[in-house]
Every structure is written in structure tokens, then in C-alpha cells.
Design a protein around this motif. Structure first.
Motif, PDB file in Angstrom:
ATOM      1  N   LEU A  88     -13.586   4.151  -2.096  1.00 38.23           N
ATOM      2  CA  LEU A  88     -13.792   3.268  -0.948  1.00 38.23           C
ATOM      3  C   LEU A  88     -15.275   2.990  -0.757  1.00 38.23           C
ATOM      4  O   LEU A  88     -15.675   1.848  -0.494  1.00 38.23           O
ATOM      5  CB  LEU A  88     -13.244   3.913   0.317  1.00 38.23           C
ATOM      6  N   SER A 129      -4.029   5.989  -4.366  1.00 38.27           N
ATOM      7  CA  SER A 129      -3.051   6.094  -3.280  1.00 38.27           C
ATOM      8  C   SER A 129      -1.671   6.435  -3.831  1.00 38.27           C
ATOM      9  O   SER A 129      -0.902   7.156  -3.201  1.00 38.27           O
ATOM     10  CB  SER A 129      -3.025   4.826  -2.435  1.00 38.27           C
ATOM     11  N   GLU A 130      -1.369   5.949  -5.056  1.00 36.24           N
ATOM     12  CA  GLU A 130      -0.111   6.347  -5.703  1.00 36.24           C
ATOM     13  C   GLU A 130      -0.086   7.864  -5.924  1.00 36.24           C
ATOM     14  O   GLU A 130       0.921   8.518  -5.681  1.00 36.24           O
ATOM     15  CB  GLU A 130       0.028   5.668  -7.070  1.00 36.24           C
ATOM     16  N   LEU A 145      -8.379   2.358  -6.672  1.00 35.76           N
ATOM     17  CA  LEU A 145      -7.977   2.723  -5.311  1.00 35.76           C
ATOM     18  C   LEU A 145      -6.462   2.762  -5.180  1.00 35.76           C
ATOM     19  O   LEU A 145      -5.900   3.703  -4.618  1.00 35.76           O
ATOM     20  CB  LEU A 145      -8.570   1.730  -4.318  1.00 35.76           C
ATOM     21  N   SER A 146      -5.783   1.747  -5.737  1.00 38.53           N
ATOM     22  CA  SER A 146      -4.325   1.774  -5.558  1.00 38.53           C
ATOM     23  C   SER A 146      -3.699   2.884  -6.391  1.00 38.53           C
ATOM     24  O   SER A 146      -2.686   3.465  -5.987  1.00 38.53           O
ATOM     25  CB  SER A 146      -3.690   0.417  -5.839  1.00 38.53           C
ATOM     26  N   PHE A 149     -10.540   9.321  -3.414  1.00 42.48           N
ATOM     27  CA  PHE A 149     -10.121   8.074  -2.747  1.00 42.48           C
ATOM     28  C   PHE A 149     -11.259   7.555  -1.880  1.00 42.48           C
ATOM     29  O   PHE A 149     -11.619   6.375  -1.938  1.00 42.48           O
ATOM     30  CB  PHE A 149      -8.882   8.378  -1.901  1.00 42.48           C
ATOM     31  N   GLU A 150     -11.853   8.453  -1.096  1.00 45.37           N
ATOM     32  CA  GLU A 150     -12.958   8.032  -0.220  1.00 45.37           C
ATOM     33  C   GLU A 150     -14.160   7.581  -1.030  1.00 45.37           C
ATOM     34  O   GLU A 150     -14.863   6.640  -0.642  1.00 45.37           O
ATOM     35  CB  GLU A 150     -13.358   9.185   0.707  1.00 45.37           C
ATOM     36  N   LEU A 175      -7.385   8.498   5.686  1.00 44.71           N
ATOM     37  CA  LEU A 175      -7.688   7.648   4.527  1.00 44.71           C
ATOM     38  C   LEU A 175      -7.328   6.199   4.819  1.00 44.71           C
ATOM     39  O   LEU A 175      -8.067   5.275   4.477  1.00 44.71           O
ATOM     40  CB  LEU A 175      -6.921   8.130   3.297  1.00 44.71           C
ATOM     41  N   PHE A 234      -4.456  17.671  -3.703  1.00 48.69           N
ATOM     42  CA  PHE A 234      -4.413  16.739  -2.578  1.00 48.69           C
ATOM     43  C   PHE A 234      -5.812  16.518  -2.010  1.00 48.69           C
ATOM     44  O   PHE A 234      -6.239  15.381  -1.797  1.00 48.69           O
ATOM     45  CB  PHE A 234      -3.482  17.291  -1.495  1.00 48.69           C
ATOM     46  N   ALA A 236      -8.035  13.102  -2.190  1.00 45.82           N
ATOM     47  CA  ALA A 236      -8.500  12.457  -0.964  1.00 45.82           C
ATOM     48  C   ALA A 236      -9.990  12.168  -1.045  1.00 45.82           C
ATOM     49  O   ALA A 236     -10.448  11.082  -0.659  1.00 45.82           O
ATOM     50  CB  ALA A 236      -8.200  13.342   0.238  1.00 45.82           C
ATOM     51  N   ILE A 290     -16.602   0.557  -3.268  1.00 45.75           N
ATOM     52  CA  ILE A 290     -16.216  -0.807  -2.912  1.00 45.75           C
ATOM     53  C   ILE A 290     -17.115  -1.330  -1.801  1.00 45.75           C
ATOM     54  O   ILE A 290     -17.631  -2.453  -1.862  1.00 45.75           O
ATOM     55  CB  ILE A 290     -14.737  -0.850  -2.487  1.00 45.75           C
ATOM     56  N   VAL A 315       3.620   7.809   2.359  1.00 46.39           N
ATOM     57  CA  VAL A 315       3.359   9.224   2.632  1.00 46.39           C
ATOM     58  C   VAL A 315       3.953   9.617   3.982  1.00 46.39           C
ATOM     59  O   VAL A 315       4.509  10.703   4.136  1.00 46.39           O
ATOM     60  CB  VAL A 315       1.836   9.496   2.590  1.00 46.39           C
ATOM     61  N   THR A 362      -4.360  13.692   6.748  1.00 41.96           N
ATOM     62  CA  THR A 362      -5.256  13.202   5.706  1.00 41.96           C
ATOM     63  C   THR A 362      -4.924  11.764   5.344  1.00 41.96           C
ATOM     64  O   THR A 362      -5.817  10.925   5.226  1.00 41.96           O
ATOM     65  CB  THR A 362      -5.135  14.083   4.452  1.00 41.96           C
ATOM     66  N   GLN A 400      -1.778  10.112  -4.335  1.00 45.19           N
ATOM     67  CA  GLN A 400      -1.713  10.795  -3.047  1.00 45.19           C
ATOM     68  C   GLN A 400      -0.259  10.898  -2.587  1.00 45.19           C
ATOM     69  O   GLN A 400       0.188  11.923  -2.097  1.00 45.19           O
ATOM     70  CB  GLN A 400      -2.535   9.993  -2.022  1.00 45.19           C
ATOM     71  N   MET A 449       0.859  -1.201   0.000  1.00 42.00           N
ATOM     72  CA  MET A 449       0.000   0.000   0.000  1.00 42.00           C
ATOM     73  C   MET A 449       0.885   1.238   0.000  1.00 42.00           C
ATOM     74  O   MET A 449       1.622   1.481   0.956  1.00 42.00           O
ATOM     75  CB  MET A 449      -0.881  -0.047   1.253  1.00 42.00           C
ATOM     76  N   SER A 450       0.823   1.990  -1.072  1.00 41.65           N
ATOM     77  CA  SER A 450       1.777   3.093  -1.191  1.00 41.65           C
ATOM     78  C   SER A 450       1.420   4.273  -0.301  1.00 41.65           C
ATOM     79  O   SER A 450       2.229   5.174  -0.128  1.00 41.65           O
ATOM     80  CB  SER A 450       1.859   3.543  -2.636  1.00 41.65           C
ATOM     81  N   LEU A 451       0.219   4.257   0.290  1.00 44.32           N
ATOM     82  CA  LEU A 451      -0.128   5.380   1.169  1.00 44.32           C
ATOM     83  C   LEU A 451       0.780   5.418   2.393  1.00 44.32           C
ATOM     84  O   LEU A 451       1.002   6.472   2.968  1.00 44.32           O
ATOM     85  CB  LEU A 451      -1.585   5.261   1.627  1.00 44.32           C
TER      86      LEU A 451
END
Lengths: 138, 133
Positions: B116, B20-21, B16-17, B112-113, A128, B105, B109, B119, A6, A124, B23, A1-3
Motif C-alpha cells: 500500500l 489480500s487473497e 496487493l490483490s 500488504f501495508e 487493512l 498472518f 499483513a 502505491i 475474511v 487486522t 490474507q 476485493m477478497s479481503l
């Protein structure tokens, strides 16, 4: 998971910014220092930031920060004519440090803003990730 | 039959992934807002998603011979990294525009939510179908 990366990235930025804040603090603290008998007064210091790849195999998507060097400002210090001062030289001049308090205050505000920005990014990312943990439950 | 159930889930998983990349990418830009000479980067999200879900051939490196090192599959951003253009010139050649990065950003975010939630509702629908109640 790349988050999770961060946290490493913003963590490095936060520590770099706090080092910058530290240097500003010592500059401001020494703003009125006078030269000793050797004639060398305190010299203002500056940090230099450098980008640093943090991911596995030098992945360009996560780039942190590190402090590469701390340089001393070589401009001559402020000289004030004050023959009665205990640190005055033969001509009656006292050499003060070359810190510019205005510059340092600006530097301080900029560092603290960047620090806050990075903290917010971290918050943030944390919220998440917490929501990702609950995936499929609700 | 089963993959018809999970196809949407796969799609959202890839999205999703990738989110996150992105982010992480924006976090790097914000972290380097004061680094001299740093060039801000961003990714082409729709392009990356098309490649990750197999709708379009990857523009990245391909292993064509047995001796080649295979590139990592799945959702990745590397092949789609692009350089941001500075909106204001800077003496230290840093091209991070803090306003733009902060907006990106926040936007990322929220998306991203949203993914989620897609899903989650997908899973709930599937469980309802399994229960049959």
C-alpha cells in the motif's frame, strides 16, 4: 476485493465457537443434575465442526466453519448411594449427569482462545481495509 | 509513454490483490483450527505473482477451444494452492498449526501495508511530476 470475505469466514468461525461455548455452559450448569423419576439424567453435549466453502463458485480459498451436529455423550451417569435422597431409586442409588467438569473447563478455554484469535484476524482485516480505502491520498 | 508511468502501479496492484487473497486463505485456516479433518492450505506467492503479471505462463486451466469456459484472469490464488504439512500429528487429522498461521498472518499483513505504501508513494511521485513543481 477478497479481503471482505475474511469477515464472512471469521464471522462463521466466531458464531461456531460461541455455540460451542454455549454448549459448554449448559453442560457445566447441569453438572450436578440428578435423574428424574424416569431415570434419565442430563447427558453431556458436544458440538462437531465442519468446514464450509464460502466463496463464489466454491472457491477453496475461503473456507468457513459451521456446526454440523450436536451429539450427546452416551456414557452412563455417575451413581451415588444415598437412600435418603428424594430422587433415589429402589436400591437407594441416585444417578447424576455424566458431565465431566474438568473436560468442560478445558473445552471452554480452547473455545475462548479460538474466539479471540478470530476476533484478532477480523481486526487486522478491518485495519487493512481502512488503509486500502485511503490509497492514493497520502 | 503513459503506460511507462503506470506499469509499476499495475505491478503493485496485482501484488496487493494477491496479498489480500493470501490474507483470506490464512483467515480460513485460523477459522478452521478446530475443525476435524481440515487440511491447512497456503499459496506459492512468488509463483502466483509471476503468473499474474505475465512473467510466466499460468499453471492453471487454459481455454483451448471455443466451447471452453474461460478462466478468470488477473491475480488469483486458486492455481497455486498448496497443502500445508502438519508439524505435529493430530488425532482429528487437522493440520492447522496455529503458531505458523499467526506468524504468516502477521507477516502478510505487514507486506500488504508495505505494498500500500509503495502505491501511495508512487501516486505521490506521479502527481508531483504532473504538477511540475
Amino acid at each position: 476485493m477478497s479481503l471482505f470475505q475474511v469477515f464472512n469466514v471469521t464471522g462463521s468461525a466466531i458464531s461456531a465457537q460461541s455455540q460451542r461455548l454455549n454448549v459448554v455452559a449448559s453442560n457445566l450448569a447441569n453438572a450436578d443434575t440428578v435423574a428424574g423419576p424416569d431415570g434419565a439424567a442430563y447427558k453431556a453435549r458436544q458440538v462437531t465442526f465442519q468446514a464450509e466453502l464460502m466463496g463464489q463458485m466454491g472457491d477453496a480459498a475461503s473456507t468457513g466453519v459451521k456446526v454440523s451436529t450436536i451429539t450427546e455423550d452416551q456414557t452412563p451417569g455417575r451413581r451415588v448411594h444415598d437412600p435418603n435422597h428424594p430422587s433415589a431409586d429402589a436400591d437407594g442409588y441416585v444417578t447424576y449427569s455424566n458431565v465431566n467438569p474438568v473436560e468442560e473447563m478445558v473445552n471452554m478455554i480452547s473455545a475462548s482462545r479460538s474466539y479471540q484469535n478470530n476476533i484478532e484476524v477480523m481486526n487486522t482485516a478491518k485495519s487493512l481495509l481502512l488503509k486500502t480505502i485511503q490509497m492514493g491520498q497520502g | 509513454m503513459l503506460n511507462r508511468l503506470t506499469d509499476t502501479l499495475d505491478f503493485h496492484g496485482q501484488a496487493l490483490s494477491l496479498r489480500s487473497e493470501r490474507q483470506r486463505l490464512i483467515a480460513s485456516n485460523i477459522a478452521n483450527a478446530d475443525t476435524p479433518g481440515y487440511v491447512a492450505r497456503d499459496m506459492n506467492f512468488s509463483q502466483a505473482l509471476k503468473e499474474a503479471t505475465g512473467l510466466q505462463a499460468s499453471a492453471g486451466m487454459v481455454a483451448t477451444r471455443p466451447g471452453h469456459i474461460a478462466t478468470a484472469g488477473g491475480a488469483r490464488a486458486e492455481a497455486n494452492l498448496e497443502y500445508a504439512v502438519a508439524s505435529q500429528t493430530n488425532l482429528d487429522r487437522n493440520t492447522v498449526d496455529m503458531d505458523r498461521e499467526r506468524a504468516n498472518f502477521a507477516d502478510n499483513a505487514v507486506r500488504f501495508e508495505a505494498t500500500l505504501r509503495f502505491i501511495n508513494s508512487n501516486v505521490r511521485t506521479m502527481i508531483d511530476a504532473i504538477k511540475g513543481q
